[in-house]
Design an enzyme around this catalytic site. Structure first.
Site, mmCIF file in Angstrom:
data_model
loop_
_atom_site.group_PDB
_atom_site.id
_atom_site.type_symbol
_atom_site.label_atom_id
_atom_site.label_comp_id
_atom_site.label_asym_id
_atom_site.label_seq_id
_atom_site.Cartn_x
_atom_site.Cartn_y
_atom_site.Cartn_z
ATOM 1 N N ASN A 62 32.187 -0.022 -2.048
ATOM 2 C CA ASN A 62 33.258 -1.009 -2.013
ATOM 3 C C ASN A 62 33.959 -1.096 -0.645
ATOM 4 O OD1 ASN A 62 32.742 -1.758 -4.784
ATOM 5 N ND2 ASN A 62 34.580 -0.424 -5.418
ATOM 6 N N ARG A 422 27.403 -14.307 -1.751
ATOM 7 C CA ARG A 422 27.378 -13.362 -0.460
ATOM 8 C C ARG A 422 26.516 -12.190 -1.019
ATOM 9 N NH1 ARG A 422 33.233 -11.651 -0.281
ATOM 10 N NH2 ARG A 422 33.540 -13.402 1.072
ATOM 11 N N HIS A 452 29.553 -21.581 -8.372
ATOM 12 C CA HIS A 452 29.738 -20.398 -9.039
ATOM 13 C C HIS A 452 29.659 -20.544 -10.752
ATOM 14 C CE1 HIS A 452 32.078 -16.464 -10.184
ATOM 15 N NE2 HIS A 452 31.092 -16.038 -9.146
ATOM 16 N N TYR A 485 27.926 -4.725 -16.792
ATOM 17 C CA TYR A 485 29.226 -5.496 -16.709
ATOM 18 C C TYR A 485 29.811 -6.022 -17.922
ATOM 19 C CZ TYR A 485 28.227 -6.287 -11.565
ATOM 20 O OH TYR A 485 28.097 -6.089 -10.162
ATOM 21 N N ARG A 581 41.468 -6.389 -13.169
ATOM 22 C CA ARG A 581 40.804 -5.398 -12.865
ATOM 23 C C ARG A 581 41.101 -5.011 -11.443
ATOM 24 N NH1 ARG A 581 35.933 -5.228 -10.201
ATOM 25 N NH2 ARG A 581 35.457 -7.485 -10.733
#
Length: 732
Positions: A62, A422, A452, A485, A581
């Site tokens: 991250n 990305r 998206h 997820y 989140r």
């Protein structure tokens, strides 16, 4: 709806940008704070050891992306001496200070806690100075056989300038003494480590240090032990590992190119060599070498990160892969997603959807049901056409192969492939070419916008004519991440929704005007204004003394217009609970004079929270929407996104129970945002429950309730949310 309406919507959002009367939270600091919450999982002693190591790797990954995407503007502002702006000398200093502290904590945990704990479990990563004679012999043989033939050290001189160093690649910088073969005394050499080499290697069991033990060596320590062999006749005075992180956002001016796919493929070649934003070096790196590297990349001292250990902790994932089969007790118990209960005994999914819409809650329920929906469409001779958006699907996708099979079976296949996703650009370019090669119609969406939205539409010939079946999702068509997820898949044969989906596909392919839609909200047309209108309805209810509540779950909240609308709603008396989140610019707000409040929490668990769910109660009316979009400016203005209502009372109640109530009750994995902008972990303040654990237990053990037991009153979901209360959010 046309381009003028898009521009009008964007202009409205810009007009609402960053009101100064609210003490907003800094977006980039919020991202770093999120990574501190992820890092907390690496600290937790109730988490299996290898999973703690995995969370350490996640934080590093991250942070890599943070430096690749978010830091460049701060760095440029600092170089230009900007003093008073969102990006400035001070903003770069504050971000650097926070990032340095987090990195320091990572390596302290790795060296002082995780490595000793691994040793205690019979797993040892043997450093250069800790290897015995037998291990050294094996390492030497491995180096000469597997590593040395791939290394090409470069000594720097006027004929050999500093080589191009790719983004995040492993390198050594070496200072030498003595003369080279031509009598030159050039001091500095660079050794680039090929990425094809594994970063960690497992020793033979006979050399691991005892029965049942596991020994691992790092590639950097192998090269370190034999650096001198690369410079015959010279002495290695000092050296350091180093890694350069570079700005990696691809910038393509779509209006000035003829072929987006070709332009992006060329851009990918340059991504690895963007402007440097960070340098990582070994803790022992001398000031001389550190200064040389900083000067080479034009970076300030704050951009240098000294680390005690591997300069890339992400590679420790390879250690987990090398030993996980031998140490299953050091991992989470394997979670096997359940087949969706609402699809049990439903062999024909089209017949099932004609009866009622279906909700699939991933990863507690299996994404395989979505794959099966597509597979049945491909095999069904009555299916005439399939349309699908592709954002992130991975390099090895069963769904893309099914689309190729559908073309070969003579079906009309349209794929809207987002080439600008990305870090997935290369995968998507490859899939676009693979689909085109068999005859699929591939389009790339709208110039200047990313597609998206997640939707899959099947058109089938039936007795009464053509019938559409659709799948909408909060997440991607990626079976691997669907196991990691949390997302909501929504399968439907509702004519109002599927006709809207077809209109959006037509928009993406032809760029014709979007007609008035029945159910779907679409960014950048009306999604933002629709959400603002829903917030406004709760304000009207609060002002009339009626119940007014907003509960929203998303990954990030960084859109100023929506944030301001929420803030004003709380001032008017609306009770607001947000489950965000990661990044959040909106501050928490204790009870206002009119009884409103903003309570904000973040859930960081075993699975990555990814679903977007928006609930609004205005008097007796309640509405619930699912969406592909977070409440971020980019999602509202620069992307094609979808949101859709869940009107069936039973399904709406189920989503409220599983996606909102459970997370408002969580006090194991929940962090609450305080009014001072600091997050506090609840740590069992109330019911000592984890939403993800509760849901996993529920789906694995509890029979599916009959539909008749589901509440069906108009405001049943609101009553359930009231019963959930604030889930401990008010506790300080």
């Amino acid at each position: 709806m046309n381009r003028t309406q898009i521009e009008a919507e964007a202009e409205l959002i810009v007009h609402l940008a960053r009101p100064e009367h609210i003490q907003w939270l800094d977006r980039d600091h919020s991202i770093l704070a999120f990574n501190e919450r992820v890092f907390d999982w690496a600290l937790r002693t109730d988490v299996p050891l290898l999973e703690r190591l995995r969370y350490l790797c996640i934080v590093t990954s991250n942070l890599d992306e943070f430096f690749e995407v978010r830091v460049a503007d701060h760095l440029e502002a600092a170089r230009d001496g900007v003093l008073d702006d969102e990006y400035s000398v001070e903003s770069y200093r504050r971000i650097s200070e926070k990032a340095h502290k987090l990195v320091q904590r990572q390596y302290e945990l790795y060296n002082k806690v995780l490595l000793p704990a691994l040793t205690g479990q019979g797993v040892q990563i043997f450093a250069h100075g800790k290897r015995n004679a037998g291990q050294r012999r094996w390492v030497s043989e491995y180096f000469n056989r597997e590593v040395k033939p791939l290394l090409t050290p470069v000594a720097l001189d006027p004929a050999h300038p500093f080589p191009q160093v790719a983004n995040k690649s492993l390198n050594f910088i070496v200072r030498l003494d003595g003369e080279d073969a031509f009598g030159h005394t050039n001091e500095i050499a660079i050794v680039k480590v090929p990425r094809v080499l594994p970063r960690f290697v497992r020793l033979p069991d006979s050399l691991a240090g005892g029965k049942g033990k596991i020994g691992v060596v790092s590639l950097s320590s192998i090269i370190r032990a034999h650096l001198h062999e690369l410079f015959a006749g010279r002495q290695v005075v000092e050296f350091s590992q180093f890694r350069v992180t570079r700005h990696s956002d691809l910038a393509v001016v779509e209006g000035e190119i003829q072929n987006l796919r070709t332009a992006l493929r060329k851009g990918l070649q340059h991504r690895h060599f963007g402007k440097a934003t960070r340098i990582e070096v070994s803790s022992s790196c001398s000031e001389q070498i550190a200064s040389l590297l900083l000067a080479q990349y034009g970076l300030p001292a704050e951009a240098l990160y000294r680390v005690e250990g591997p300069v890339n902790l992400v590679r420790l994932n390879q250690v987990i892969d090398l030993i996980d089969d031998d140490r299953p007790a050091l991992l989470f118990p394997k979670w096997i997603p359940q087949w969706p209960r609402s699809l049990k005994n439903s062999e024909n999914l089209f017949a099932r959807l004609r009866q009622k819409d279906v909700v699939i809650h991933q990863p507690f329920e299996s994404f395989d049901a979505v794959v099966e929906f597509l597979r049945q469409a491909v095999k069904d001779p009555d299916v005439l056409a399939i349309k699908q958006t592709v954002y992130r699907t991975g390099p090895d996708s069963v769904m893309m192969e099914l689309l190729r099979e559908a073309v070969r079976k003579g079906k009309e296949v349209t794929a809207v492939v987002e080439l600008k996703a990305r870090f997935d650009e290369e995968n998507n370019i490859n899939w676009a070419e693979a689909l085109e090669s068999v005859g699929a119609q591939v389009v790339y969406g709208i110039v200047g916008l990313k597609t998206h939205a997640k939707m899959l539409l099947v058109t089938r010939r039936e007795a009464r004519g053509l019938k559409r079946y659709g799948h909408l999702s909060t997440g991607n068509y990626n079976p691997r991440t669907a196991r990691l997820y949390t997302d909501i898949s929504y399968l439907t044969a509702n004519d109002a929704i599927t006709s809207d989906m077809d209109a959006v596909f037509t928009l993406l392919a032809s760029q014709a005007g979007l007609p008035q839609l029945n159910r779907l909200m679409v960014a950048p047309f009306n999604l933002h204004s629709s959400m603002v209108e829903n917030i406004a309805r709760t304000v009207t209810a609060a002002q009339a003394g009626q119940p007014a509540r907003i509960v929203a779950k998303m990954n990030a909240l960084t859109d100023w217009g929506l944030a301001e609308a929420l803030y004003k709603a709380a001032q008017a008396g609306v009770q607001i609970d947000l489950i965000v989140r990661a990044a959040c610019i909106l501050p928490a707000l204790n009870e206002t004079a009119k009884g409103g409040a903003i309570r904000i929490r973040s859930i960081v668990g075993r699975f990555l929270e990814h679903s977007r769910v928006f609930f609004f109660q205005a008097g007796d009316e309640e509405q619930l929407f699912l969406s592909s979009a977070d409440w971020m400016n980019r999602n509202m203005v620069r992307r094609v996104e979808l949101a859709w209502p869940v009107n069936d009372p039973a399904l709406r109640q189920r989503i409220v129970d599983e996606c909102l109530v459970a997370y408002l009750m969580d006090d194991r994995d929940a962090w609450v945002l305080l009014e001072n902008g600091i997050y506090r972990r609840l740590e069992g303040d109330t019911v000592n429950a984890s939403a993800q654990q509760m849901l996993a237990h529920y789906f694995s053990t509890t029979p599916m309730p009959r539909a008749s037991t589901r509440p069906r009153s108009r405001n049943a979901a609101a009553k359930t949310l009231r019963a959930a209360g604030d889930g401990g959010s008010k506790k300080k």
